[in-house]
Design an enzyme around this catalytic site. Structure first.
Site, PDB file in Angstrom:
ATOM      1  CE1 TYR A  44       8.486  31.453   1.207  1.00  0.00           C
ATOM      2  CE2 TYR A  44       9.118  29.131   1.250  1.00  0.00           C
ATOM      3  CZ  TYR A  44       8.578  30.225   0.583  1.00  0.00           C
ATOM      4  OH  TYR A  44       8.128  30.066  -0.706  1.00  0.00           O
TER       5      TYR A  44
ATOM      6  CE  LYS B 278      -0.517  -0.426   5.020  1.00  0.00           C
ATOM      7  NZ  LYS B 278      -1.466  -0.645   6.126  1.00  0.00           N
TER       8      LYS B 278
END
Length: 376
Positions: free
Chosen positions: A264, A38
């Site tokens: 940032y 998965k």
């Protein structure tokens, strides 16, 4: 990797095969592996891993969603593929078209799936105490009703041990109760002549800590990839080998003076003449990694991640790593010389588990295989 690759996952196929062989040995001679792939094979590339595992003798796989399994089928992956999660009953035609096996998540779901009129292969989930999906193990009559439904071809019965990684008395006692409830139910149904099919209970943690059990299949996922949920859970006596390395290239290098800021929010401030390397990756790396001691490897040296990780780039302080140039390779998970950064280490710094870390790796990351050494 190609020379123009910005960032990529490097898969050690020899390690994947070795892990599969080790887990098969732990499961016991009468038990076969059902490889759980998965989330794109836990970020390792489900198609690539399925092909490698088939060459290693694995013939059964499991995924979480219909879209994941259709991708495998369209890539030519054969064998049993079980969908562990929910598929809308209205998609029953696709389940048949791609020769898939669907999990029966509860009795109401089974009725709705049966009502579609398609003859679907299914496996029944058993709720042994996790209370996530399945029919309660002590409700034998519900299973009898289940097996009488038309259009459903039952090929298996399974449950999940939700406390298999707990080593205290509470966890061990709970796990013992789950095992007894599941095996007791399977035994009762078989005695009554119901088509129980293959039974499976052990996922990675159970396989590593509890196996063997009298089951037909075992469902390793994370363990196949040589990883543990956390560093604290690692059992050093089991020689599982990490399969994935995560690498990227240096995009640019620049020097900051003391007092200059970068990134940032001006989150990094240079306190000395500092050489920063801009690394071409942000995909799947939590923003807090740099704040909690995260690092990269370059020239066999650890270089701390500084500032805030962006969507596509991060900054590393390579002042002490020697001469660094654009285009050089940086390692975020894996080995460089004598230094290594493990997935468990990175997950711990991000206050999560390796499952979540791997699942966050974007499809934008390239995928390549490590060149294997000659020998057994």
């Amino acid at each position: 990797p190609r020379q123009d690759d910005r960032a990529w996952r490097e898969i050690d196929t020899a390690a994947l095969r070795a892990n599969a062989l080790l887990l098969a040995k732990l499961a016991g001679p009468e038990c076969r592996l059902m490889a759980v792939l998965k989330a794109d094979g836990y970020g390792h590339g489900s198609v690539l891993c399925a092909r490698v595992l088939r060459r290693a003798g694995v013939r059964a796989f499991a995924v979480a969603a219909l879209t994941e399994v259709i991708r495998l089928r369209r890539a030519g992956v054969r064998g049993t593929i079980l969908i562990l999660g929910y598929t809308a009953p209205e998609e029953a035609e696709l389940l048949v078209r791609y020769c898939l096996t669907q999990t029966v998540v509860d009795e109401d779901y089974a009725k709705r799936l049966s009502a579609q009129g398609w003859h679907v292969r299914v496996q029944a989930a058993v709720d042994t105490g996790m209370h996530r999906i399945g029919i309660k193990a002590n409700d034998s009559e519900a299973f009898r009703r289940l097996y009488r439904l038309p259009c459903l071809k039952f090929t298996g019965l399974f449950s999940h041990l939700c406390a298999a990684n707990m080593t205290d008395s509470q966890g061990e006692s709970f796990t013992d109760g789950q095992i007894a409830a599941f095996l007791g139910l399977a035994s009762r149904l078989r005695r009554e002549g119901y088509p129980v099919g293959q039974i499976h209970l052990l996922a990675s943690a159970g396989l590593l800590r509890i196996a063997p059990l009298p089951c037909d299949l075992a469902r390793p996922g994370l363990a196949l990839f040589g990883a543990w949920e956390t560093q604290e859970e690692r059992v050093t006596s089991l020689p599982l080998r990490p399969v994935l390395s995560l690498r990227a290239r240096v995009a640019s290098v620049r020097t900051l003076k003391p007092g200059e800021h970068a990134g940032y929010g001006l989150a990094f401030e240079a306190v000395r003449p500092t050489v920063l390397a801009t690394v071409s990756i942000g995909d799947g790396l939590p923003r807090c990694l740099g704040e909690n001691g995260g690092a990269v490897l370059i020239h066999g040296t650890r270089a701390p991640i500084v500032g805030r990780i962006c969507m596509d780039q991060l900054l590393a302080d390579v002042t002490d790593a020697g001469m660094v140039r654009g285009g050089e390779i940086v390692t975020l998970i894996g080995r460089d010389g004598t230094e290594a950064i493990t997935a468990e280490e990175v997950a711990g710094q991000c206050r999560t588990i390796t499952n979540e870390l791997f699942a966050g790796f974007s499809g934008r990351l390239g995928l390549t295989t490590r060149k294997e050494k000659a020998g057994p």
